[in-house]
Design a protein around this motif. Structure first.
Motif: not given
Length: 289
Positions: A88-116
Motif C-alpha cells: 500500500t504505497g510506492d515501489l521502486s525495484a531493480e529486479f523483483l520476481e514473485c508469484r503474486i504482486l499486489g497494490s492495495s488499500l486495505p479495508g476500502l471497498k465499494g458497493k456490490k463487491g467493487r473496490f474504489v
C-alpha cells in the motif's frame, strides 16, 4: 533454536531469528527471519524473511521473502525474489520476481463487491515479474518494465502504452493505449480510456461472475460477483476470435464469432464464423470476411 527479539529505537542484527517486533530503525544483515513485524524504517541486506508485516519505509538489497505486506514505501535493490508481496504505497525495484504482486488499500471497498479509490495514486517503477498482478488502488505502471501472466485490476490502472499479458481482468478504471491478451474481461466503468482491445477471447459487459479460468488464477484477494451501474464505454477498435460485448460503442468490431449485445453502437462489424446482434443494438454495417 531461533531467538525472538523486541526492538525499540535503532538496532543492527545478524543471524537466525524467530519473531522480531520492531519500532524505530532496524538494520538487518545476513539473516534468516521467520516473522518480522515493524513500524518505522527498516533496511534488509542479503537476508531471507519468511513473513513480514510493516508500516513505514522498507529498503532491501538481495532479499528472499515469503509473505510480505507493507503500508508505506518499498525500495528494492539487487535481485529480490519471493512468494507474495502486497504494497500500500510506492515501489521502486531493480529486479523483483514473485508469484503474486499486489497494490492495495486495505479495508476500502465499494458497493456490490467493487473496490474504489481515493485521491492521488501510487507510482511503481523498475523491473517486475509475477505470475499474477493484483491492483486494488489507483496505480501508475508507466515507469515499470513488467512481465505478468495475469492482471486483475479493481482500482484505477494507468499505463503509457499497450498493456500485454495472458489473462486480463478490469473491474475498475483504466487508462492506456490498448489491451493485448489471450483472454480479456472488461467490466463497464465510467473511467475507461483506451483505443484498442485485441485478444482471442474478449468479453466487455456490465456483470462479472467468476468462471473456471478466473478461479484457477493464483491471487491473494477475494472477488465477489457484481453488476456495474455505469454507462456505455467507448473503445474504437475491438479485434479477436470470440467477441461478446454489451453497452459498448466502437468504430470496428472484427472477429470470428461475434456477439453484439444490448445497447451497443457499432459502425462496422466484421466476422468470419458467426454473428449475433441484439435487437437493442445499433450496427451500421455488417461484413462477412
Amino acid at each position: 533454536m531461533r531467538r525472538n527479539l523486541l526492538v525499540l529505537g535503532e538496532r543492527y542484527i545478524e543471524g537466525d531469528y524467530g519473531c522480531i517486533m520492531a519500532a524505530g530503525e532496524l538494520h538487518v544483515d545476513n539473516s534468516d527471519i521467520r516473522s518480522l513485524y515493524l513500524a518505522g524504517e527498516t533496511s534488509i541486506h542479503r537476508s531471507a524473511v519468511h513473513k513480514l508485516f510493516g508500516a513505514g519505509e522498507v529498503n532491501a538489497n538481495t532479499l528472499s521473502f515469503g509473505n510480505v505486506k507493507v503500508v508505506g514505501e518499498v525500495n528494492l535493490q539487487g535481485f529480490c525474489k519471493g512468494d507474495t508481496l502486497t504494497i500500500t504505497g510506492d515501489l521502486s525495484a531493480e529486479f523483483l520476481e514473485c508469484r503474486i504482486l499486489g497494490s492495495s488499500l486495505p479495508g476500502l471497498k465499494g458497493k456490490k463487491g467493487r473496490f474504489v479509490w481515493g485521491n492521488g495514486h501510487f507510482t511503481w517503477q523498475g523491473k517486475l515479474k509475477a505470475v499474477t498482478f493484483e491492483n486494488l488502488y489507483a496505480l501508475d505502471l508507466s515507469g515499470c518494465d513488467y512481465e505478468f501472466n495475469n492482471i486483475i485490476s479493481s482500482g484505477f490502472l494507468s499505463y503509457n502504452g499497450e498493456i500485454a499479458c495472458n489473462n486480463f481482468y478490469s473491474f475498475g478504471g483504466l487508462c492506456c493505449e490498448g489491451i493485448n491478451a489471450e483472454n480479456i474481461t472488461v467490466i463497464i466503468n465510467d473511467y475507461i480510456s483506451l483505443q484498442s482491445v485485441a485478444g482471442s477471447n474478449i468479453r466487455i459487459s456490465k456483470a462479472f461472475q467468476a468462471d473456471r479460468l478466473f478461479k484457477s488464477i493464483p491471487k491473494s484477494f477475494k472477488y465477489k460477483n457484481f453488476t456495474s451501474d455505469c454507462g456505455i464505454v467507448y473503445i474504437p477498435s475491438i479485434e479477436g476470435d470470440a467477441i461478446n460485448i454489451e453497452y459498448t460503442r466502437s468504430d470496428v468490431v472484427s472477429g470470428i464469432d461475434v456477439v453484439i449485445g444490448d445497447l451497443c453502437i457499432v459502425d462496422r462489424v466484421e466476422y468470419s464464423g458467426s454473428v449475433v446482434i441484439s435487437g437493442k443494438a445499433v450496427v451500421n454495417e455488417v461484413v462477412r470476411l
